[in-house]
Design a protein around this motif. Structure first.
Motif, PDB file in Angstrom:
ATOM      1  N   GLU A 115      -4.102   3.070   9.271  1.00  0.00           N
ATOM      2  CA  GLU A 115      -4.675   1.882   8.639  1.00  0.00           C
ATOM      3  C   GLU A 115      -4.349   0.600   9.394  1.00  0.00           C
TER       4      GLU A 115
ATOM      5  N   SER B  32       4.954  -2.234   7.996  1.00  0.00           N
ATOM      6  CA  SER B  32       5.304  -1.365   6.874  1.00  0.00           C
ATOM      7  C   SER B  32       6.632  -0.681   7.178  1.00  0.00           C
TER       8      SER B  32
ATOM      9  N   LEU C 299      -0.197   7.640   7.784  1.00  0.00           N
ATOM     10  CA  LEU C 299      -1.223   6.906   7.032  1.00  0.00           C
ATOM     11  C   LEU C 299      -1.185   5.414   7.345  1.00  0.00           C
ATOM     12  N   ARG C 300       0.021   4.838   7.405  1.00  0.00           N
ATOM     13  CA  ARG C 300       0.130   3.408   7.676  1.00  0.00           C
ATOM     14  C   ARG C 300      -0.362   3.075   9.092  1.00  0.00           C
TER      15      ARG C 300
ATOM     16  N   GLN D 290       3.678   9.661   5.472  1.00  0.00           N
ATOM     17  CA  GLN D 290       3.408   8.309   5.000  1.00  0.00           C
ATOM     18  C   GLN D 290       3.241   7.356   6.188  1.00  0.00           C
TER      19      GLN D 290
ATOM     20  N   ASN E 131       0.810  -1.223   0.000  1.00  0.00           N
ATOM     21  CA  ASN E 131       0.000   0.000   0.000  1.00  0.00           C
ATOM     22  C   ASN E 131       0.849   1.283   0.000  1.00  0.00           C
ATOM     23  N   GLN E 132       2.161   1.143  -0.218  1.00  0.00           N
ATOM     24  CA  GLN E 132       2.999   2.333  -0.130  1.00  0.00           C
ATOM     25  C   GLN E 132       2.814   3.248  -1.351  1.00  0.00           C
TER      26      GLN E 132
ATOM     27  N   VAL F 243       0.142  11.297   0.190  1.00  0.00           N
ATOM     28  CA  VAL F 243       1.048  12.300   0.765  1.00  0.00           C
ATOM     29  C   VAL F 243       1.254  13.446  -0.217  1.00  0.00           C
TER      30      VAL F 243
ATOM     31  N   ARG G 296       0.052   3.806  -2.881  1.00  0.00           N
ATOM     32  CA  ARG G 296      -1.139   4.597  -2.562  1.00  0.00           C
ATOM     33  C   ARG G 296      -0.809   5.636  -1.501  1.00  0.00           C
ATOM     34  N   SER G 297      -0.040   5.237  -0.482  1.00  0.00           N
ATOM     35  CA  SER G 297       0.306   6.162   0.592  1.00  0.00           C
ATOM     36  C   SER G 297       1.083   7.357   0.058  1.00  0.00           C
ATOM     37  N   ARG G 298       2.049   7.095  -0.832  1.00  0.00           N
ATOM     38  CA  ARG G 298       2.854   8.198  -1.379  1.00  0.00           C
ATOM     39  C   ARG G 298       1.984   9.138  -2.215  1.00  0.00           C
TER      40      ARG G 298
END
Length: 742
Positions: free
Chosen positions: A86, A382, A82-83, A79, A17-18, A25, A20-22
């Motif tokens: 979630e 993550s 966000l992780r 980032q 999911n990184q 951001v 999407r996270s980036r």
């Protein structure tokens, strides 16, 4: 990325999911300029309006952090937020700003209407972080508070009513236990929380997951008699007793048993008359003598035994061994034996964490704990990239044949680094080792700052100075300290000068039993792109090598000073560490299986308790059984709760005895775990009915609990049972502490 396959195989991910996270951001950062034009009230309102839009919420949190704290989050910090939100455990390197990340995530949860417990490892960090991050949380009209050991019930109740509550894991756990003893709902101090956001997540969720928190009620303690203590004091290792390779268990030999029997004037320790009494006390005294070493496992201060929290290098104020063993150590030291207590309730940290609907966390070393986090909590890891590229140089281990040769080399290396002005941080494993090293350095005219369980109150000052020019700091269990070290001292005035010298040099005096703890110590150097050095010294006599290589022999050809330059030996040391890691994981898995059934049974008791507390069920049930008795709802409730709690305490005592002796089942070709479960289910089956029957009997008597001598304990107290398989010194007492660095 070349190593993506590795992270995926480990169940951790730099890509999970990184992407999407980036993207979120980037979207959030694009909104900063617009949000910066809003006044405080409008910005706070925007935060409440966009709770379901991750990018917009992240943007508001970022601008608010800059406005209230003067801290503008890096993209990698955003980032990480966000992780966390979630539900992941994030791995962020030391010095990358986890405190801000945790506060932003906690505020995000709270804006969504979820109460958050930010779990820390000690009072100092809970109080510090709550105060430091308070402006950000309160900016949105939310309440933030810290729970600490010195608080009374009213203060705790007010703190737990907050939206974001910082607290040490043990204090939060003890409050859970105390709240399970109340007889009026309004006496509870905790309010339900939705999220546990765990700092130093691998320490809390893995290293100490199986440490039981205990609530006890007062009753006199029992200890080995002075005669038994004196007899055991004169027993000799190998002749009268043996110790297993991991130094966790001690056993009387036939010669030892005969000597004890002769001294006590009894025929056999194993007769029915003595096996449950005298033998138990002899074994406790022997454990205290052989396995619990002063200044390694405990201190004696002001006439009292104070346990050392092995994973954090601090005095554990509320920690003690199970009562018989605690008393045995006190008797061994010639101290007054403290009051013991009947265990009223207990909960492991793992069971405590599983009470939260959602758990997330952050640490510098999560990847190595991926298996445990996934297996026991269903959590994913993550990995968050560094804000700046790592410039630390991790030198290959220096391996020596003997502990004495290794220790001489450690002193020489520290002296050489110190001569250049480069600051040095040395991570030791116990108090005795730290003091022996400091003494050896001071004999060379090197001034040393020592941070161990004897002076942990000075922690913040010592750590703040550890990166200053020419500073030498010797610390026990630096991995559990939770505070950054900045180059050039607290004010970083000499940052450039220290950086030119190579930054902070971190030295480990031996490998830990897991590479994760090595990496926590290593991570103290090289924060935020600073230069740094890490170097571990190892001897073939270190605990991690002897335990991991037990039963195997290895030959080496050391140089005259004992140094071994051999890739084969280096691989061997790595193998030994992997073996000990596997042993620890197996211990965790087995212990979890024993604990899980009791945790399930505990949940049933809690549900029953809540029904009795919050409804008139107690009065209804008792009135049906004894309609002739006139009584109030509260009187009926008090009686029912007393007997339920009393039966649960008795169940815990029975199962504790069963677990202590369960290994004997293997002799009878029974599976110990299966037998434990069978007994636990059998004993628990009739618990509730026994509690009701006894409550009816008390109710019918027309007397109060106090009149019948059934009052609750007049005093309760809490402690942690020291049962951490990671607790083991790198330089064990077998090598002779007094001569460590000679």
């Amino acid at each position: 990325m070349a190593f993506d396959w590795f992270w995926k195989a480990m169940g951790a991910s730099q890509t999970r999911n990184q992407k999407r996270s980036r993207a979120l951001v980037d979207e959030a950062e694009a909104q900063h300029a617009e949000l910066a034009q809003l006044d405080d009230a409008a910005l706070a309102q925007r935060g409440r309006d966009v709770v379901d839009d991750p990018a917009a919420l992240l943007a508001v949190l970022g601008v608010a952090a800059h406005r209230t704290l003067g801290l503008e989050p890096f993209p990698v910090q955003s980032q990480a937020v966000l992780r966390l939100v979630e539900g992941d455990v994030i791995q962020m390197a030391t010095g990358e700003g986890k405190t801000l990340v945790g506060a932003m995530a906690a505020t995000g949860f709270a804006l969504r209407g979820r109460r958050v417990h930010v779990i820390t490892v000690n009072d100092y960090l809970a109080e510090r972080d709550a105060e430091w991050m308070r402006p950000l949380v309160e900016f949105f009209g939310l309440r933030v508070a810290a729970v600490t050991e010195g608080m009374g019930p009213a203060e705790r109740r007010e703190a737990y009513a907050g939206d974001v509550v910082y607290g040490p894991v043990n204090e939060i756990g003890f409050d859970v236990l105390r709240d399970q003893q109340i007889t009026r709902r309004e006496d509870a101090v905790q309010a339900p929380a939705d999220v546990a956001l765990v700092d130093e997540a691998d320490s809390v969720l893995v290293d100490e997951a199986l440490v039981p928190l205990v609530l006890a009620g007062n009753q006199p303690g029992e200890e080995p008699t002075g005669q038994i203590t004196d007899v055991v004091r004169h027993l000799r290792e190998r002749e009268h007793y043996t110790i297993d390779d991991e130094r966790r268990n001690v056993f009387l030999t036939d010669a030892g048993a005969a000597r004890v029997e002769g001294a006590l004037g009894i025929d056999s320790l194993y007769d029915d008359e003595h096996i449950g009494t005298t033998l138990v006390k002899v074994n406790l005294a022997l454990h205290a003598k052989a396995l619990l070493i002063r200044d390694i496992h405990y201190l004696v201060t002001d006439g009292k035994v104070a346990l050392i929290d092995a994973s954090r290098g601090r005095v554990a104020d509320l920690q003690r061994w199970p009562d018989g063993l605690q008393a045995a150590v006190e008797a061994k030291e010639g101290l007054d034996v403290t009051e013991g207590g009947r265990i009223l309730d207990t909960i492991t940290l793992q069971a405590l964490m599983r009470r939260y609907p959602m758990v997330c966390g952050m640490t510098g070393t999560a990847v190595e704990a991926t298996d445990q986090l996934r297996q026991f909590y269903g959590l994913h890891v993550s990995v968050i990239d560094r804000h700046k590229e790592l410039r630390r140089f991790d030198e290959a281990d220096r391996i020596y044949a003997t502990s004495a040769e290794k220790n001489r080399a450690i002193v020489q290396e520290i002296a050489a680094l110190h001569a250049t002005g480069q600051p040095v941080l040395v991570g030791t494993h116990d108090v005795a080792e730290s003091e022996a090293l400091a003494e050896a350095l001071e004999e060379l005219g090197i001034e040393v700052n020592v941070l161990n369980a004897k002076n942990d109150a000075e922690e913040a000052r010592i750590i703040a100075e550890a990166g200053d020019l020419g500073r030498v700091t010797v610390s026990t269990q630096m991995a559990g300290r939770g505070t950054d070290i900045r180059l050039g001292g607290a004010d970083q005035s000499d940052h450039a000068a220290v950086a030119d010298l190579g930054g902070l040099a971190v030295i480990g005096t031996s490998r830990h039993r897991t590479a994760r703890l090595d990496n926590q110590l290593r991570g103290r150097a090289g924060r935020q792109g600073d230069p740094g050095l890490s170097l571990f010294f190892v001897s073939l006599q270190d605990d991690v090598v002897t335990a991991g290589g037990a039963g195997e022999t290895i030959t080496a050809s050391p140089e005259p000073d004992g140094l071994i330059n051999s890739a084969r030996i280096r691989d061997w040391v790595g193998h030994c560490q992997r073996v000990t890691e596997g042993q620890l994981l197996e211990i965790h898995a087995q212990t979890w299986k024993y604990n899980q059934l009791l945790a399930d049974q505990r949940a049933i008791i809690e549900e029953r308790r809540a029904t009795l507390l919050d409804t008139e069920q107690a009065w209804v049930e008792l009135n049906e059984k004894a309609p002739e008795v006139e009584s109030s709802v509260q009187h009926a409730r008090d009686i029912m709760l007393f007997h339920l709690d009393d039966e649960w305490a008795e169940h815990l005592a029975i199962m504790d005895d069963v677990r202590e002796s369960i290994h004997l089942r293997a002799i009878a070709r029974e599976t110990p775990l299966d037998e434990f479960h069978r007994i636990a289910v059998r004993e628990f089956r009739d618990l509730a009915q026994r509690a009701v029957d006894k409550a009816v009997e008390t109710y019918r008597s027309g007397s109060t609990l106090a009149d019948l001598g059934l009052a609750r304990p007049s005093a309760t107290w809490t402690y942690m049972v020291s049962d951490n398989p990671l607790a083991g010194s790198g330089n064990s007492a077998v090598s002779g502490i007094a001569n460590l660095f000679r």
